[in-house]
Design an enzyme around this catalytic site. Structure first.
Site, PDB file in Angstrom:
ATOM      1  N   LYS A   1      -4.312 -17.430   0.414  1.00  0.00           N
ATOM      2  CA  LYS A   1      -3.399 -16.607   0.935  1.00  0.00           C
ATOM      3  C   LYS A   1      -1.874 -16.311   0.446  1.00  0.00           C
ATOM      4  O   LYS A   1      -0.933 -16.093   1.004  1.00  0.00           O
ATOM      5  CB  LYS A   1      -3.260 -17.061   2.442  1.00  0.00           C
ATOM      6  CG  LYS A   1      -4.304 -17.448   3.438  1.00  0.00           C
ATOM      7  CD  LYS A   1      -5.574 -16.402   3.170  1.00  0.00           C
ATOM      8  CE  LYS A   1      -5.036 -14.950   3.800  1.00  0.00           C
ATOM      9  NZ  LYS A   1      -5.952 -13.877   3.434  1.00  0.00           N
ATOM     10  N   THR A   2      -2.036 -16.570  -0.910  1.00  0.00           N
ATOM     11  CA  THR A   2      -0.624 -16.404  -1.609  1.00  0.00           C
ATOM     12  C   THR A   2      -0.646 -14.919  -2.472  1.00  0.00           C
ATOM     13  O   THR A   2       0.376 -14.800  -3.114  1.00  0.00           O
ATOM     14  CB  THR A   2      -0.351 -17.757  -2.497  1.00  0.00           C
ATOM     15  OG1 THR A   2      -1.281 -17.797  -3.365  1.00  0.00           O
ATOM     16  CG2 THR A   2      -0.127 -18.910  -1.709  1.00  0.00           C
TER      17      THR A   2
ATOM     18  N   TYR B   1      -0.080  -8.126  11.630  1.00  0.00           N
ATOM     19  CA  TYR B   1      -0.017  -9.209  12.639  1.00  0.00           C
ATOM     20  C   TYR B   1       1.268  -9.436  13.207  1.00  0.00           C
ATOM     21  O   TYR B   1       2.479  -9.234  12.427  1.00  0.00           O
ATOM     22  CB  TYR B   1      -0.500 -10.423  12.307  1.00  0.00           C
ATOM     23  CG  TYR B   1      -0.463 -11.026  11.028  1.00  0.00           C
ATOM     24  CD1 TYR B   1       0.671 -11.728  10.849  1.00  0.00           C
ATOM     25  CD2 TYR B   1      -1.380 -10.974  10.038  1.00  0.00           C
ATOM     26  CE1 TYR B   1       0.751 -12.247   9.663  1.00  0.00           C
ATOM     27  CE2 TYR B   1      -1.533 -11.488   8.697  1.00  0.00           C
ATOM     28  CZ  TYR B   1      -0.093 -12.133   8.550  1.00  0.00           C
ATOM     29  OH  TYR B   1       0.106 -12.681   7.332  1.00  0.00           O
TER      30      TYR B   1
HETATM   31  P1  A3P Z   1      -1.562 -11.290   4.718  1.00  0.00           P
HETATM   32  O1  A3P Z   1      -2.877 -10.508   4.826  1.00  0.00           O
HETATM   33  O2  A3P Z   1      -1.472 -12.305   5.463  1.00  0.00           O
HETATM   34  O3  A3P Z   1      -0.181 -10.468   4.589  1.00  0.00           O
HETATM   35  P2  A3P Z   1      -4.991 -13.731  -0.759  1.00  0.00           P
HETATM   36  O4  A3P Z   1      -5.524 -12.813  -1.761  1.00  0.00           O
HETATM   37  O5  A3P Z   1      -4.708 -15.144  -1.697  1.00  0.00           O
HETATM   38  O6  A3P Z   1      -5.849 -14.116   0.292  1.00  0.00           O
HETATM   39  O7  A3P Z   1      -3.569 -13.521  -0.146  1.00  0.00           O
HETATM   40  C1  A3P Z   1      -3.511 -12.611   0.664  1.00  0.00           C
HETATM   41  C2  A3P Z   1      -2.161 -12.221   0.725  1.00  0.00           C
HETATM   42  O8  A3P Z   1      -1.848 -11.291  -0.304  1.00  0.00           O
HETATM   43  C3  A3P Z   1      -2.131 -11.129   1.990  1.00  0.00           C
HETATM   44  O9  A3P Z   1      -1.798 -11.912   2.982  1.00  0.00           O
HETATM   45  C4  A3P Z   1      -0.607 -10.417   1.614  1.00  0.00           C
HETATM   46  O10 A3P Z   1       0.441 -10.862   2.059  1.00  0.00           O
HETATM   47  C5  A3P Z   1      -0.562 -10.879  -0.028  1.00  0.00           C
HETATM   48  N1  A3P Z   1      -0.267  -9.632  -0.829  1.00  0.00           N
HETATM   49  C6  A3P Z   1       0.581  -9.825  -2.117  1.00  0.00           C
HETATM   50  N2  A3P Z   1       0.528  -8.759  -2.726  1.00  0.00           N
HETATM   51  C7  A3P Z   1      -0.379  -7.652  -2.083  1.00  0.00           C
HETATM   52  C8  A3P Z   1      -0.752  -6.405  -2.347  1.00  0.00           C
HETATM   53  N3  A3P Z   1      -0.597  -5.671  -3.178  1.00  0.00           N
HETATM   54  N4  A3P Z   1      -1.721  -6.053  -1.437  1.00  0.00           N
HETATM   55  C9  A3P Z   1      -2.135  -6.707  -0.441  1.00  0.00           C
HETATM   56  N5  A3P Z   1      -1.825  -7.760   0.009  1.00  0.00           N
HETATM   57  C10 A3P Z   1      -0.751  -8.414  -0.893  1.00  0.00           C
END
Ligand code: A3P
Length: 324
Positions: A57-58, A280
């Protein structure tokens, strides 16, 4: 001298040394004795040059997809068993052995110019991964992304709600993060998945007890969202990747998605899927305050660790330290 048959001998051996049932794979070419019994048809270079370890989630998927755009960078072949991630070092797959892992990577002959990597976001906070990864890939670079731990926890909770996890649907975020010892097991488990990965300093210390600091690259997840070009430039410089790829020409902010997306050759943009960058409500203030307190000491430890490494402090960490 007569020996008992191999299988019996193995059983005998492991009954004498049960702790050795859990293997630690090393690169066969790093030990003469191993190399001597390694098949001539095999290579020891069919392994990643760097690992993106998470935490979850980062922004690990965004980093993965931006890296894959680079002409000299290549990820592992997709896994049919574990969704997009190989998750070799962190789970039961480790017991499948080094050959199983190597199958995910291209043969080194023509691709020696390629920077092959693997991304498994579960690696960061798993207790066994640093030791296992170092045993097999002692020269690999390790890339991690850090985001405000409270935000990361909330994103994980929202992820579980989106997957219709009954606990995440039935309990509020505050109820989950503030759950006490006597709370139902499912709530405590979810709490753990929300909170534990965010104890960044503790996890980083474990990685640093194996890998030297210059093999660890720490990226700012907030910057990856808001200015991915600068992050990708940092990665390229750190890994000394050639040619230098001009991400400025290949990434564009998409106002509908609210995130940066890839510019395709025809000029269209390709964003990450619906499950990345979800919509959300913002976190309630009670949870915010709770988590500020909860992560206080952990963030101080992170501050000390980053200062010790001479790393720039992410803006979000400075903010979190200011409210302390
Ligand atoms: P949220 O969906 O909670 O906003 P991971 O790929 O490690 O699971 O991380 C998901 C998170 O990547 C998303 O969390 C979002 O905030 C972040 N993120 C960063 N750059 C992004 C991008 N270009 N497109 C979509 N999400 C991105």
């Amino acid at each position: 001298f007569i020996s008992i048959p191999p299988l019996e001998l193995a059983n005998k051996y492991f009954s004498l040394y049960p702790e050795e049932k859990d293997p630690i794979w090393q690169n066969p070419c790093d030990d003469k004795r191993h190399l001597a019994i390694w098949s001539e048809n095999k290579s020891c270079d069919r392994l990643p040059k760097f690992l993106v370890i998470g935490p979850q989630k980062t922004g690990t998927t965004a980093l993965y997809s931006f890296l894959s755009m680079h002409p000299s960078i290549m990820s592992n072949f997709p896994s049919t068993k574990t969704f997009e991630e190989v998750q070799f070092f962190s789970g039961a797959n480790y017991h499948r052995g080094i050959d199983w892992y190597m199958e995910f990577f291209p043969l080194p002959n023509n691709s020696s110019t390629h920077y092959v990597f693997e991304k498994s976001a579960t690696y960061f906070d798993n207790h066994q991964v640093a030791e296992r990864a170092y045993a097999m890939l002692p020269r690999a670079r390790i890339v991690t992304i850090l985001l405000s731990p409270s935000k990361r926890a909330y994103s994980w909770y929202q992820h579980m709600r989106a997957h219709a996890d009954p606990t995440a649907l039935n309990y509020s975020f505050f109820e989950v993060v503030s759950a006490l010892e006597g709370a139902p097991k499912a709530v405590r488990d979810l709490q753990n998945r929300c909170l534990r990965p965010g104890m960044y300093a503790e996890h980083l210390d474990r990685w640093l007890s194996y890998y030297p600091p210059n093999q660890l690259l720490i990226l700012d997840g907030e910057l990856l969202k808001n200015d991915p070009v600068s992050v990708m430039n940092k990665v390229q410089r750190y890994l000394k990747i050639k040619p230098f790829y001009n991400y400025e020409q290949h990434l564009k902010f998409d106002s509908k998605k609210g995130f940066y997306c890839q510019i395709l050759p025809e000029g269209k943009t390709k964003c990450l899927g619906k499950s990345k960058g979800r919509n959300y409500p913002i976190m309630d203030s009670q949870s915010q305050k709770f988590l500020q307190q909860y992560y206080k000491q952990h963030n101080i430890e992170l501050f000390k660790l980053l200062s010790r490494l001479g790393q720039q402090l992410p803006e979000w960490l400075q903010d979190e330290l200011q409210v302390i």
